[in-house]
Design an enzyme around this catalytic site. Structure first.
Site, PDB file in Angstrom:
ATOM      1  N   SER A 284       0.859  -1.203  -0.033  1.00 47.48           N
ATOM      2  CA  SER A 284       0.094   0.062   0.021  1.00 47.48           C
ATOM      3  C   SER A 284       0.912   1.393  -0.033  1.00 47.48           C
ATOM      4  O   SER A 284       1.867   1.332   0.553  1.00 47.48           O
ATOM      5  CB  SER A 284      -0.884   0.048   1.193  1.00 47.48           C
ATOM      6  OG  SER A 284      -1.194   1.279   1.596  1.00 47.48           O
ATOM      7  N   LYS A 290      -0.165  -3.759   5.383  1.00 45.23           N
ATOM      8  CA  LYS A 290      -1.229  -4.407   4.399  1.00 45.23           C
ATOM      9  C   LYS A 290      -0.515  -5.230   3.322  1.00 45.23           C
ATOM     10  O   LYS A 290       0.587  -5.090   2.947  1.00 45.23           O
ATOM     11  CB  LYS A 290      -1.981  -3.349   3.484  1.00 45.23           C
ATOM     12  CG  LYS A 290      -2.798  -2.485   4.393  1.00 45.23           C
ATOM     13  CD  LYS A 290      -3.759  -1.591   3.465  1.00 45.23           C
ATOM     14  CE  LYS A 290      -4.934  -2.742   2.905  1.00 45.23           C
ATOM     15  NZ  LYS A 290      -5.994  -2.233   1.915  1.00 45.23           N
ATOM     16  N   ASN A 292      -2.227  -6.557   0.284  1.00 44.80           N
ATOM     17  CA  ASN A 292      -3.260  -6.683  -0.444  1.00 44.80           C
ATOM     18  C   ASN A 292      -3.205  -7.829  -1.517  1.00 44.80           C
ATOM     19  O   ASN A 292      -2.333  -8.197  -2.031  1.00 44.80           O
ATOM     20  CB  ASN A 292      -3.476  -5.479  -1.502  1.00 44.80           C
ATOM     21  CG  ASN A 292      -3.678  -4.307  -0.644  1.00 44.80           C
ATOM     22  OD1 ASN A 292      -4.315  -4.165   0.352  1.00 44.80           O
ATOM     23  ND2 ASN A 292      -3.000  -3.187  -0.650  1.00 44.80           N
ATOM     24  N   ARG A 324     -19.848  -5.475 -47.413  1.00 42.33           N
ATOM     25  CA  ARG A 324     -18.610  -5.136 -46.644  1.00 42.33           C
ATOM     26  C   ARG A 324     -19.141  -3.948 -45.802  1.00 42.33           C
ATOM     27  O   ARG A 324     -19.680  -3.015 -46.136  1.00 42.33           O
ATOM     28  CB  ARG A 324     -17.632  -4.581 -47.390  1.00 42.33           C
ATOM     29  CG  ARG A 324     -17.011  -5.799 -48.422  1.00 42.33           C
ATOM     30  CD  ARG A 324     -15.785  -6.834 -47.455  1.00 42.33           C
ATOM     31  NE  ARG A 324     -14.712  -5.722 -46.977  1.00 42.33           N
ATOM     32  CZ  ARG A 324     -13.789  -5.109 -47.763  1.00 42.33           C
ATOM     33  NH1 ARG A 324     -13.769  -5.311 -49.037  1.00 42.33           N
ATOM     34  NH2 ARG A 324     -12.878  -4.302 -47.243  1.00 42.33           N
TER      35      ARG A 324
END
Length: 474
Positions: A284, A290, A292, A324
């Site tokens: 973080s 942290k 994550n 087309r």
């Protein structure tokens, strides 16, 4: 312009050298040039181009020699990148041997080349994607076998439902990926041919008086590129593209299911699973503590984007007007490439996640015991109601009252209260303490979890490659 290219800054799930090598602008140019070189070889072998032409075109079609930024800018002049690329290719061929120009793009149209090139690009990506998917399924199959008896709680509508096993959860993850990858593996990616308006008029003129037909040439081109032959031009029939998009989206759906489960199961308050750890991962910018679950985050981000891209392919297909189209075809290219990028990037991250997944059986057991014997209330109702007399509805009402009263107590007290109230309703003369203990053992109420897992793995042996239970997955 070359310094301002798209490096995936806002799409980290696909910001990988391996993904860029297979899906970037340079890869698109290489695929277009490969189609042109293969076509030159087809024409020479069929006698419609001078001897040696194919070698000249192949030498001229080395992708490193082309300026992607210049081609992209000049593509605005003709609304597709084939036109400016052909100018550069012809210039290089002319410099090597002007007689070989007869082998460049003869009787083709831009859509023939770009459609075939995108199918070729997809073929190369799908090969890499399936390799990653099979690495994932091998790891998941091993987890399913290793944890066949690892108890965990099954959840329904976010709440504790019944006892289950982590082996079954891993097997169901395997099921989703293997089924979707198997569908992708069997998908045919066809060559495109048709000429200016899908009639093969120029090809008919080219082959007039020879033993070859335009269809023979198209089949030969498919063979050289490793694509499927097509029975007819598909300029405005886009099932080949939408089927590919659907298969890619289905595969990323299966990835997203796993990522969503992991995002919940790796929460600190749940802590049943953990992503593989690596230096610098999960950090973080503000909170040093942290970790994550970034692999799951990125995989889920791909799964959330893929359905919209597949829908764009269908939107385009529904608006391919005339012989087309005007705009619908052009809106298809980036959606398809983005799908290929997302799927390949997510596949590589999911494989790493599956192969290094950290499993915490103690936490699974702890969470299972939060509900305690209440988790077995369905089993209790089935087994105990017949012991309470002939009136089954009255017996079930008594047992439901036990559950209702238990749920009014604080969560920490519920296991003890449930067992106490249940014993008051069911005397030992009808159900011994030993029988009650067995009834409230979650290991005795996991149904056919082991057999379901076995059947799933057996249904996709080419994706399993499981090791013996408990063996090192290496």
């Amino acid at each position: 312009m070359s310094g301002d290219g798209d490096f995936g800054l806002l799409s980290p799930v696909s910001a990988s050298p391996a993904v860029v090598a297979l899906t970037g602008d340079r890869a698109v140019i290489a695929a277009i040039l490969d189609v042109e070189a293969a076509w030159a070889s087809v024409l020479e072998e069929a006698g419609f181009a001078p001897a040696g032409s194919a070698a000249v075109v192949t030498e001229a079609a080395e992708s490193w020699a082309y300026d992607a930024a210049s081609i992209a800018e000049r593509a605005q002049g003709g609304a597709n990148p084939v036109i400016p690329l052909l100018v550069d290719l012809r210039s290089r061929v002319r410099g090597l041997d002007a007689s070989a120009l007869a082998a460049v793009h003869t009787s083709l149209t831009s859509q023939d080349v770009l459609d075939s090139a995108l199918m070729l690009l997809a073929h190369r990506v799908v090969s890499a994607l399936l390799a990653e998917a099979k690495g994932t399924t091998t790891a998941l199959a091993a987890l399913a076998e290793q944890h066949a008896d690892t108890l965990c709680v099954g959840r329904s509508l976010t709440q504790h439902a019944l006892p289950s096993t982590f082996g079954l959860k891993a097997a169901q993850w395997f099921h989703g990926v293997a089924a979707a990858a198997g569908r992708l593996e069997t998908l045919e990616l066809p060559v495109q041919f048709g000429g200016a308006a899908g009639t093969l008029a120029a090809g008919t003129v080219l082959t007039e008086g020879s033993s070859s037909s335009p269809f023979d040439l198209a089949d030969a081109l498919a063979g050289k590129l490793g694509l499927a032959p097509a029975p007819a031009p598909w300029h405005t029939n886009r099932l080949a593209v939408t089927a590919l998009g659907d298969s890619l989206a289905s595969l990323t759906d299966s990835f997203g299911k796993i990522a969503s489960d992991l995002l919940f199961l790796s929460r600190p308050e749940v802590a049943e699973l953990g992503e593989p750890q690596a230096a610098g991962r999960g950090v973080s910018s503000a909170m040093p503590q942290k970790q994550n679950p970034v692999l799951s985050v990125l995989i889920r981000s791909a799964a959330l984007q893929a359905p919209g891209l597949a829908a764009q392919l269908h939107m385009a297909a529904a608006n391919f007007n005339d012989e087309r189209p005007d705009g619908a075809w052009h809106s298809e290219w980036q959606a398809l490439r983005s799908l290929l990028r997302l799927a390949l990037g997510a596949a590589a991250q999911l494989r790493e996640l599956a192969e290094g997944l950290r499993v915490f059986p103690e936490a699974m057991r702890r969470n299972l015991e939060i509900s305690g014997p209440l988790l077995l209330s369905e089993a209790v109702a089935s087994s105990v109601a017949p012991l309470l007399g002939a009136d089954r509805s009255e017996a079930k009402a008594k047992l439901q009252a036990v559950v209702d009263e238990t749920l009014r107590a604080p969560a920490a007290e519920q296991p003890r209260i449930y067992t106490k109230l249940l014993r008051e309703v069911v005397p030992a003369s009808k159900l011994s303490d030993e029988e009650l203990e067995d009834l409230l053992d979650p290991a005795n109420y996991i149904g056919e979890a082991a057999e379901i897992s076995r059947r799933i793995l057996a249904a996709y042996p080419e994706f399993a490659h499981t090791n013996p239970k408990g063996a090192d997955r290496g």
